[in-house]
Write an enzyme that holds these catalytic residues in place. Structure first.
Site, PDB file in Angstrom:
ATOM      1  N   GLU A   1       0.815  -1.250  -0.018  1.00 48.35           N
ATOM      2  CA  GLU A   1       0.078   0.094   0.067  1.00 48.35           C
ATOM      3  C   GLU A   1       0.763   1.362  -0.017  1.00 48.35           C
ATOM      4  O   GLU A   1       1.490   1.334   0.917  1.00 48.35           O
ATOM      5  CB  GLU A   1      -1.031   0.076   1.277  1.00 48.35           C
ATOM      6  CG  GLU A   1      -2.055  -0.906   1.335  1.00 48.35           C
ATOM      7  CD  GLU A   1      -3.062  -0.709   2.166  1.00 48.35           C
ATOM      8  OE1 GLU A   1      -4.283  -1.094   2.266  1.00 48.35           O
ATOM      9  OE2 GLU A   1      -2.658   0.048   3.350  1.00 48.35           O
ATOM     10  N   CYS A   2       0.757   2.150  -1.076  1.00 49.80           N
ATOM     11  CA  CYS A   2       1.208   3.429  -0.894  1.00 49.80           C
ATOM     12  C   CYS A   2       2.702   3.185  -1.113  1.00 49.80           C
ATOM     13  O   CYS A   2       3.358   2.989  -1.938  1.00 49.80           O
ATOM     14  CB  CYS A   2       0.938   4.303   0.277  1.00 49.80           C
ATOM     15  SG  CYS A   2       0.918   6.065  -0.306  1.00 49.80           S
ATOM     16  N   GLY A   3       3.458   3.559   0.194  1.00 52.15           N
ATOM     17  CA  GLY A   3       4.954   3.315   0.428  1.00 52.15           C
ATOM     18  C   GLY A   3       5.301   1.942   0.114  1.00 52.15           C
ATOM     19  O   GLY A   3       6.536   1.676  -0.532  1.00 52.15           O
TER      20      GLY A   3
ATOM     21  N   HIS B   1       4.069   0.020  -2.120  1.00 51.99           N
ATOM     22  CA  HIS B   1       3.960  -0.123  -3.556  1.00 51.99           C
ATOM     23  C   HIS B   1       5.010   0.612  -4.124  1.00 51.99           C
ATOM     24  O   HIS B   1       5.514   0.037  -5.226  1.00 51.99           O
ATOM     25  CB  HIS B   1       2.620   0.853  -3.677  1.00 51.99           C
ATOM     26  CG  HIS B   1       2.363   0.738  -5.390  1.00 51.99           C
ATOM     27  ND1 HIS B   1       2.205  -0.294  -6.165  1.00 51.99           N
ATOM     28  CD2 HIS B   1       2.111   1.892  -6.144  1.00 51.99           C
ATOM     29  CE1 HIS B   1       2.298  -0.088  -7.597  1.00 51.99           C
ATOM     30  NE2 HIS B   1       1.760   1.372  -7.426  1.00 51.99           N
TER      31      HIS B   1
ATOM     32  N   SER C   1      -0.797  -0.695  -4.936  1.00 55.12           N
ATOM     33  CA  SER C   1      -1.206   0.617  -5.438  1.00 55.12           C
ATOM     34  C   SER C   1      -1.092   1.801  -4.357  1.00 55.12           C
ATOM     35  O   SER C   1      -0.716   1.359  -3.486  1.00 55.12           O
ATOM     36  CB  SER C   1      -2.585   0.451  -5.830  1.00 55.12           C
ATOM     37  OG  SER C   1      -3.439   0.425  -4.745  1.00 55.12           O
TER      38      SER C   1
END
Length: 438
Positions: free
Chosen positions: A329-331, A333, A430
């Site tokens: 998730e985010c970081g 990703h 993502s």
């Protein structure tokens, strides 16, 4: 329920809600009360400050992203075994997204749903009698939201306080305290908000100093007397937040990977999953005995050089992802991609389990609620499943790569934002932070 609750809100961000909330929790604990914290909206950082002050987990409560049964169940569990539940608001009291009343993500939604009184924390620097007009507006704006008191913050002098008190008196709204402009209430910040609690080695001391000051300037007895039992419909909701990606989950957990919601971890554990933390910054790999690996968001852009040099972590992650589910998730990703470009423009090679390249040198704010429809079976669920969540990041994709999309995304108003993220085999990721299924 025996717990009583209050909501601490403001007219906007930056009024001092988080440190005042943490200081209140600490000051009341000194009086022998068991005090729990909770946070309105999608915020990873502020609840960790509550946890330091209270000694217990602080849950997020989100009227937009959480189905009512989950919201009620989390509110009940947040206050379980406590004398007081202090819910810190987000943004201003009535700020949220469009949509039906009660499901806008606004702090006011929680106040109306749980019938809890609101205490306003108001930065009064640069104003005096106008404070009364602001408070009058807050009190009258929504009949279902009861503004029950105010704590004046950053008061300049006794004369300043007296001018405000005289103007506020006709409203019949108690001024519970007047906090001076004091360095004890200052906390360091960075691009996603306050510096994380775990990175501040002296945070307990800072909160203690703020609690000392607050106890001298706030009528804690009057504040506690305002608290009321929350009206919660589903006291024993068993609704989980998200399905666990596996039954033994390797969880990246350190200063680079810390953005995971307590309610998500609690939900996984309640469904029988075991969480096995590991530290990529310490060059630890996911435990081979696990059947899934989760890389949360955080600040990998600040640690890109160390992560690129963590050869055991990267090799272990690649080996793990060859046969088992990995999600970022985010970081997380960012680290799953081929490379991460830091603020100076230096390129650091990452895991290469997905095909994209991200950059913190090329920055643009991405912020808001999102609905994700999964494109294929993955760690978050089956193809077609819909999940509520959000994005909050400054980094950008500079090379998209050729991976299949992880999901299609809509914003809070249902506007299509297109395909998002990437998926290759058992690996997915993502910018999207998942909160709850729809």
């Amino acid at each position: 329920m025996t717990v009583r609750g209050l909501i601490l809100s403001a007219i906007r961000s930056g009024e001092g809600k988080t440190i005042v909330t943490a200081a209140l929790i600490a000051a009341l604990r000194r009086r022998g009360l068991i005090v729990a914290g909770a946070k309105n909206g999608p915020d990873y950082i502020d609840p960790s400050f509550h946890a330091v002050a209270s000694g217990r987990a602080s849950f997020n409560l989100d009227s937009w992203a959480m189905p009512p049964a989950l919201l009620d169940g989390l509110a009940a569990r947040a206050g379980d075994g406590a004398d007081l539940l202090m819910i810190e608001g987000a943004l201003g009291l009535f700020d949220g997204v469009g949509g039906p009343a009660g499901a806008r993500g606004a702090t006011a939604d929680l106040a109306a749903r749980f019938r809890l009184p609101v205490v306003i924390i108001l930065d009064v620097s640069g104003q005096s009698q106008t404070v009364a007009a602001i408070l009058r507006g807050l009190m009258l704006h929504d009949a279902d939201v009861r503004v029950a008191g105010v704590i004046l913050n950053r008061v300049g002098s006794e004369r300043h306080r007296a001018l405000i008190a005289e103007a506020v008196a006709p409203l019949g709204l108690p001024i519970l305290g007047s906090l001076p402009r004091d360095a004890a209430f200052a906390l360091p910040e960075r691009h996603l908000g306050l510096v994380q609690a775990g990175e501040q080695g002296d945070l307990a001391r800072r909160i203690g100093a703020a609690a000392d000051c607050l106890a001298r300037h706030v009528d804690l007895d009057a504040l506690v007397a305002l608290a009321r039992p929350p009206q919660i419909a589903a006291l024993h909701s068993a609704m989980p937040a998200l399905p666990p990606p596996g039954m033994r989950i390797a969880l990246a957990s350190d200063d680079a990977f810390s953005f995971i919601y307590p309610h998500v971890l609690e939900g996984w554990r309640r469904q029988g999953a075991t969480i096995v933390p590991f530290s990529p910054l310490a060059d630890e790999a996911p435990e081979p005995a696990c059947d899934a690996c989760w890389l949360p968001g955080g600040y990998p852009e600040l640690h890109a050089g160390r992560l690129a040099g963590a050869t055991s972590f990267l090799a272990g992650l690649r080996h793990f992802g060859a046969t088992r589910r990995v999600h970022g998730e985010c970081g997380g990703h960012m680290v799953l991609g081929r490379a991460l470009i830091d603020a100076s423009g230096t390129r650091h090679e990452m895991a290469g389990l997905l095909d994209h390249v991200t950059s913190f040198a090329t920055r643009r704010l991405h912020l808001g609620y999102r609905t994700a429809t999964l494109s294929a079976d993955c760690a978050l669920g089956a193809a077609g499943a819909q999940i509520a969540g959000h994005e909050f990041h400054y980094s950008t994709i500079v090379e998209a790569g050729q991976d299949a999309p992880f999901a299609t995304i809509e914003d809070a108003r249902g506007v299509a934002l297109g395909a998002a993220g990437g998926q290759r085999g058992s690996v997915s990721g993502s910018w999207f932070h998942a909160i709850a299924p729809l």
